[in-house]
Design a protein around this motif. Structure first.
Motif, mmCIF file in Angstrom:
data_model
loop_
_atom_site.group_PDB
_atom_site.id
_atom_site.type_symbol
_atom_site.label_atom_id
_atom_site.label_comp_id
_atom_site.label_asym_id
_atom_site.label_seq_id
_atom_site.Cartn_x
_atom_site.Cartn_y
_atom_site.Cartn_z
ATOM 1 N N ASP A 193 -1.330 82.550 70.864
ATOM 2 C CA ASP A 193 -1.311 83.936 70.363
ATOM 3 C C ASP A 193 0.108 84.372 70.023
ATOM 4 N N LEU A 194 1.100 83.636 70.544
ATOM 5 C CA LEU A 194 2.488 84.009 70.275
ATOM 6 C C LEU A 194 3.078 83.278 69.069
ATOM 7 N N LEU A 195 2.259 82.404 68.464
ATOM 8 C CA LEU A 195 2.771 81.568 67.360
ATOM 9 C C LEU A 195 3.467 82.378 66.270
ATOM 10 N N SER A 196 2.801 83.461 65.848
ATOM 11 C CA SER A 196 3.339 84.218 64.708
ATOM 12 C C SER A 196 4.609 84.991 65.059
ATOM 13 N N HIS A 197 4.907 85.100 66.353
ATOM 14 C CA HIS A 197 6.117 85.837 66.764
ATOM 15 C C HIS A 197 7.317 84.910 66.978
ATOM 16 N N THR A 198 7.095 83.610 66.792
ATOM 17 C CA THR A 198 8.193 82.666 67.066
ATOM 18 C C THR A 198 8.379 81.715 65.883
ATOM 19 N N ALA A 199 9.402 80.864 65.986
ATOM 20 C CA ALA A 199 9.641 79.863 64.936
ATOM 21 C C ALA A 199 9.074 78.505 65.358
ATOM 22 N N PHE A 200 8.153 78.530 66.309
ATOM 23 C CA PHE A 200 7.583 77.281 66.841
ATOM 24 C C PHE A 200 6.964 76.458 65.705
ATOM 25 N N ASP A 201 7.330 75.162 65.653
ATOM 26 C CA ASP A 201 6.832 74.285 64.589
ATOM 27 C C ASP A 201 5.671 73.436 65.144
ATOM 28 N N LEU A 202 4.450 73.888 64.864
ATOM 29 C CA LEU A 202 3.255 73.253 65.420
ATOM 30 C C LEU A 202 3.117 71.795 64.977
ATOM 31 N N ASP A 203 3.387 71.541 63.686
ATOM 32 C CA ASP A 203 3.266 70.164 63.188
ATOM 33 C C ASP A 203 4.264 69.239 63.864
ATOM 34 N N ALA A 204 5.472 69.759 64.100
ATOM 35 C CA ALA A 204 6.483 68.929 64.759
ATOM 36 C C ALA A 204 6.044 68.597 66.186
ATOM 37 N N PHE A 205 5.492 69.582 66.882
ATOM 38 C CA PHE A 205 5.014 69.337 68.255
ATOM 39 C C PHE A 205 3.959 68.232 68.242
ATOM 40 N N LYS A 206 2.995 68.378 67.295
ATOM 41 C CA LYS A 206 1.913 67.385 67.207
ATOM 42 C C LYS A 206 2.472 65.995 66.948
ATOM 43 N N LYS A 207 3.452 65.914 66.067
ATOM 44 C CA LYS A 207 4.028 64.617 65.716
ATOM 45 C C LYS A 207 4.770 64.016 66.919
ATOM 46 N N HIS A 208 5.588 64.820 67.580
ATOM 47 C CA HIS A 208 6.317 64.314 68.757
ATOM 48 C C HIS A 208 5.336 63.791 69.798
ATOM 49 N N LEU A 209 4.236 64.527 69.972
ATOM 50 C CA LEU A 209 3.246 64.139 70.976
ATOM 51 C C LEU A 209 2.585 62.817 70.588
ATOM 52 N N LYS A 210 2.186 62.736 69.327
ATOM 53 C CA LYS A 210 1.476 61.544 68.852
ATOM 54 C C LYS A 210 2.366 60.303 68.907
ATOM 55 N N ASP A 211 3.668 60.502 68.704
ATOM 56 C CA ASP A 211 4.594 59.365 68.725
ATOM 57 C C ASP A 211 4.667 58.683 70.092
ATOM 58 N N ILE A 212 4.402 59.451 71.146
ATOM 59 C CA ILE A 212 4.587 58.852 72.479
ATOM 60 C C ILE A 212 3.315 58.795 73.312
ATOM 61 N N SER A 213 2.256 59.477 72.877
ATOM 62 C CA SER A 213 1.121 59.616 73.781
ATOM 63 C C SER A 213 -0.206 59.558 73.031
ATOM 64 N N SER A 214 -1.232 59.036 73.712
ATOM 65 C CA SER A 214 -2.563 59.040 73.092
ATOM 66 C C SER A 214 -3.408 60.170 73.668
ATOM 67 N N SER A 215 -2.750 61.133 74.309
ATOM 68 C CA SER A 215 -3.507 62.221 74.934
ATOM 69 C C SER A 215 -4.212 63.087 73.888
ATOM 70 N N GLN A 216 -5.301 63.722 74.319
ATOM 71 C CA GLN A 216 -6.012 64.652 73.428
ATOM 72 C C GLN A 216 -5.208 65.950 73.357
ATOM 73 N N PHE A 217 -5.024 66.470 72.159
ATOM 74 C CA PHE A 217 -4.206 67.667 71.977
ATOM 75 C C PHE A 217 -5.116 68.895 71.816
ATOM 76 N N ILE A 218 -4.934 69.885 72.681
ATOM 77 C CA ILE A 218 -5.758 71.098 72.581
ATOM 78 C C ILE A 218 -4.870 72.343 72.564
ATOM 79 N N PRO A 219 -4.673 72.940 71.377
ATOM 80 C CA PRO A 219 -3.931 74.203 71.334
ATOM 81 C C PRO A 219 -4.872 75.344 71.689
ATOM 82 N N LEU A 220 -4.427 76.269 72.515
ATOM 83 C CA LEU A 220 -5.310 77.378 72.901
ATOM 84 C C LEU A 220 -4.504 78.574 73.403
#
Ligand SMILES: Nc1nc2c(ncn2[C@@H]2O[C@H](COP(=O)(O)OP(=O)(O)OP(=O)(O)O)[C@@H](O)[C@H]2O)c(=O)[nH]1
Ligand SMILES: [Mg+2]
Length: 378
Positions: A170-197
């Motif tokens: 819910d705070l995404l629009s108030h910050t400069a958080f880069d969602l795609d970058a987070f997903k990429k960093h996660l995928k590069d090191i982990s096979s965990s399931q990603f759940i944004p909520l």
């Protein structure tokens, strides 16, 4: 000059911790309780997630919570309002829970009456990832205000997570958080399931509820079928296959799943991919009494059919795509170790160049993982 004596305390601490974590695992599996380790930075929303999750699932599962904090019982008091058993553990300065602390908590809970136990670890992205506590499922809760670089900076925590929750969207629009970058960093090191909520607004929450319920059901449900394998003595399970050849990767996928749930000292799970010959040394050194090889085997059955074979029977069959004779390899391993060698074959449907597994073999993978988990962890 005086020689400096070095004492490796670290290694023995980890060893001792592993031993107790193993005892916790056995305790939990005997009670048929699904235990989840909730980790993440301070304030990422771990307790909030537990409160909402338990409220939503209270009619379907019985819960208990172990709260780990350096000091105080604020979180335990919050969760206790849900009218479930709660234990607060104060680590007295330690930045993580260890297996011994969790054992104390487990011993004072009515485990037989509990389906799911959440252990909220101390808020920290480093130490909790290094100390096994005997749970079978790891969750990391990250959140928008922490920034998108956390998987990069704390890779172990994200690597060991089965599910990575990104909270406070819910705070995404108030910050400069880069969602795609987070997903990429996660995928590069982990096979965990990603759940944004967002725990606050409920957005994305149903996906988490679904994933948790599914994993809990998988562990708590007694499988309808069994396989005729005698799991005698020390066991090596070797999953084989080429994941780029559709159904051929079945054994390798099952091994990967099993490594996450089967954590017994007397059982070694190896994801050998296409090269079991590279693992001869590892297998021999483990001194197994039983070796179970899981592989896609064309025995002329229905796609997804599972068949248990003595390794000698392989001589009459062609194993799908391997360039070597699995029969000869197992004959060699059997001669070297004296272990009983069993093959669990899954009949493949497609052996084309693809990373997609057919529906029938997907179901067989699921079924076999459930059966083996149940047989080795109950
Ligand atoms: N905006 C927003 N705030 C949230 C959300 N989830 C939790 N919070 C807030 O984040 C703060 C920390 O939440 P907690 O649940 O206590 O976090 P925690 O991870 O348990 O914290 P520690 O136990 O101290 O490590 C509280 O003020 C929550 O109300 C969310 O989805 N959105
Ligand atoms: Mg908390």
């Amino acid at each position: 000059m005086k020689k400096v004596k070095v004492i490796e305390v670290g290694a023995s601490i980890f060893e001792e911790n592993e031993k107790i974590a193993e005892e916790n695992r056995l305790l939990l599996s005997k009670a048929n309780t699904f235990a989840v380790n909730i980790m993440g930075s301070p304030g990422s929303g771990k307790t909030s997630l537990l409160e909402k999750t338990i409220s939503e699932l209270k009619d379907r599962f019985s819960f208990a919570v172990i709260e780990g904090d350096i000091k105080g019982s604020l979180d335990a008091e919050r969760v206790a309002k849900l009218d479930i058993p709660v234990i607060q553990i104060n680590t007295g300065g330690a930045c993580h829970l260890d297996a011994f602390m969790v054992k104390k908590g487990l011993e004072s809970l009515p485990l037989k009456d509990i389906d799911i136990i959440f252990v909220e670890n101390v808020g920290n992205l480093v130490c909790p990832a290094e100390f096994e506590i005997g749970t079978s499922f790891n969750i990391v809760v990250s959140s928008i205000p922490e920034g998108e670089d956390k998987p990069l900076k704390y890779p172990l925590m994200f690597k060991i997570a089965d599910i990575c929750i990104l909270n406070k969207i819910d705070l995404l629009s108030h910050t400069a958080f880069d969602l795609d970058a987070f997903k990429k960093h996660l995928k590069d090191i982990s096979s965990s399931q990603f759940i944004p909520l967002s725990v606050k607004t409920g957005e994305g929450f149903s996906l988490w509820i679904e994933a948790l319920s599914e994993s809990a059901f998988r562990q708590l449900t007694v499988p309808q079928e069994t396989i005729s394998v005698e799991w005698k003595g020390r066991v090596v399970i070797v999953g084989m296959g080429d994941r780029m050849k559709a159904d051929d990767g079945a054994g390798s996928i099952i091994a990967e799943k099993l490594t996450k749930v089967v954590k017994r000292k007397d059982v070694k799970v190896i994801d050998a991919g296409n090269s079991i010959e590279n693992y001869f040394g590892v297998i021999e050194r483990f001194k197994p009494d039983t070796i179970v090889v899981i592989d896609a085997v064309d025995f002329g059955g229905e796609p997804g059919e599972i068949r248990t074979l003595e390794y000698e029977e392989l001589q009459e069959l062609t194993t799908s795509t391997h360039s070597f004779s699995l029969h000869l390899l197992l004959h060699h391993i059997h001669n070297q170790t004296g272990a009983n060698c069993i093959v669990i074959g899954v009949q493949p449907k497609d052996l084309i160049l693809s990373d997609k597994v057919s529906q029938q073999v997907k179901e067989a993978i699921q079924k076999l993982t459930e059966i083996i988990t149940y047989e080795l962890c109950r």
